[in-house]
Design a protein around this motif. Structure first.
Motif, short mmCIF file in Angstrom:
data_model
loop_
_atom_site.label_atom_id
_atom_site.label_comp_id
_atom_site.label_asym_id
_atom_site.label_seq_id
_atom_site.Cartn_x
_atom_site.Cartn_y
_atom_site.Cartn_z
N SER A 102 31.81 53.45 38.08
CA SER A 102 33.18 53.41 38.60
C SER A 102 33.85 54.77 38.51
O SER A 102 34.59 55.17 39.43
CB SER A 102 34.01 52.37 37.83
OG SER A 102 33.50 51.07 38.04
N TYR A 106 35.29 56.68 41.69
CA TYR A 106 36.72 57.01 41.69
C TYR A 106 36.93 58.49 42.01
O TYR A 106 37.75 58.86 42.85
CB TYR A 106 37.31 56.65 40.33
CG TYR A 106 38.82 56.67 40.29
CD1 TYR A 106 39.56 55.51 40.52
CD2 TYR A 106 39.53 57.84 40.00
CE1 TYR A 106 40.95 55.52 40.47
CE2 TYR A 106 40.91 57.86 39.95
CZ TYR A 106 41.62 56.69 40.18
OH TYR A 106 42.99 56.71 40.14
N TYR A 198 39.91 49.95 46.54
CA TYR A 198 38.71 50.14 45.72
C TYR A 198 38.63 49.07 44.63
O TYR A 198 37.53 48.57 44.32
CB TYR A 198 38.70 51.53 45.11
CG TYR A 198 37.54 51.72 44.16
CD1 TYR A 198 36.24 51.85 44.64
CD2 TYR A 198 37.73 51.75 42.78
CE1 TYR A 198 35.16 51.99 43.79
CE2 TYR A 198 36.66 51.90 41.91
CZ TYR A 198 35.38 52.02 42.42
OH TYR A 198 34.31 52.15 41.56
N SER A 202 35.42 46.86 43.41
CA SER A 202 34.84 47.48 42.21
C SER A 202 33.96 46.46 41.49
O SER A 202 33.93 45.27 41.82
CB SER A 202 35.95 47.96 41.28
OG SER A 202 36.61 46.86 40.67
#
Length: 208
Positions: A102, A106, A198, A202
């Motif tokens: 993640s 990101y 997102y 995720s």
């Protein structure tokens, strides 16, 4: 193996790695022979043989009789699955894998917002409107647009473990609608909407 032998062995592995990087070799390319490496490094052939054998056992190279030694795609064999089995013994390691994935995604999204690759994002949006695209396929194309080769390579390797850890179909396929929201937000350079979209795709459910 003595300390001196260990140092020679490690130095040979470093040289092989440096050679591959310098020549920009990829999967399927041929590397020098045992004899050639021994002559270049001025070490015994037995030491080179052990180093090459270790790489072959790891599935990083393969020897073809009468042809030579070639780089191999490590994802073709079961090394990831084997190491993944050990990783799964530690529940904290599983959480760490998902969290690191993640973090990489990101940061890649932030870079894409800065780079603003409009034409490429439009192509991804068009693909999403016409075909079913997996989360992995979509994120791979987006992360490539971050224009950070190292980030992309690390993400690719890590995702072999992510796929192994996350068995649910949810990790593989999200609705195109959710992925389109993410791509459209990137196209419109709407940072808040990018990260809100997102969150919808995720892998946070795997660490909760």
């Amino acid at each position: 193996m003595t300390t001196a032998q260990s140092k020679v062995y490690i130095e040979i592995l470093r040289h092989i790695r440096a050679y591959i990087a310098e020549k920009q070799l990829s999967y399927g390319d041929k590397i020098p022979s045992e004899r050639e490496f021994a002559e270049k490094l001025k070490v015994g052939r037995s030491s080179v043989r052990e180093a090459l054998r270790a790489l072959e056992l790891l599935g990083m190279i393969e020897t073809r009789r009468g042809e030579g030694t070639f780089l191999k795609d490590f994802r073709e064999h079961n090394l990831i699955e084997l190491l993944g089995t050990f990783i799964l013994e530690d529940s904290k390691a599983v959480v760490d894998i998902i969290q690191m994935n993640s973090l990489l995604e990101y940061n890649a999204l932030q870079l894409v917002l800065q780079n603003n690759p409009e034409a490429e994002l439009k192509l991804i949006a068009e693909k999403l409107s016409k075909n079913t695209v997996t989360r992995y396929e979509c994120m791979r194309e987006i992360i490539q647009l971050s224009n950070n080769h190292l980030l992309f390579r690390i993400w690719m390797v890590l995702n072999d473990y992510v796929t192994f850890v996350c068995k649910s179909d949810q990790v593989k396929v999200y609705s195109n609608e959710k992925l389109e929201m993410l791509v459209n937000a990137l196209l419109n350079k709407e940072q808040e909407k990018v990260f809100a979209a997102y969150e919808e795709v995720s892998l946070k459910e795997y660490v909760e």
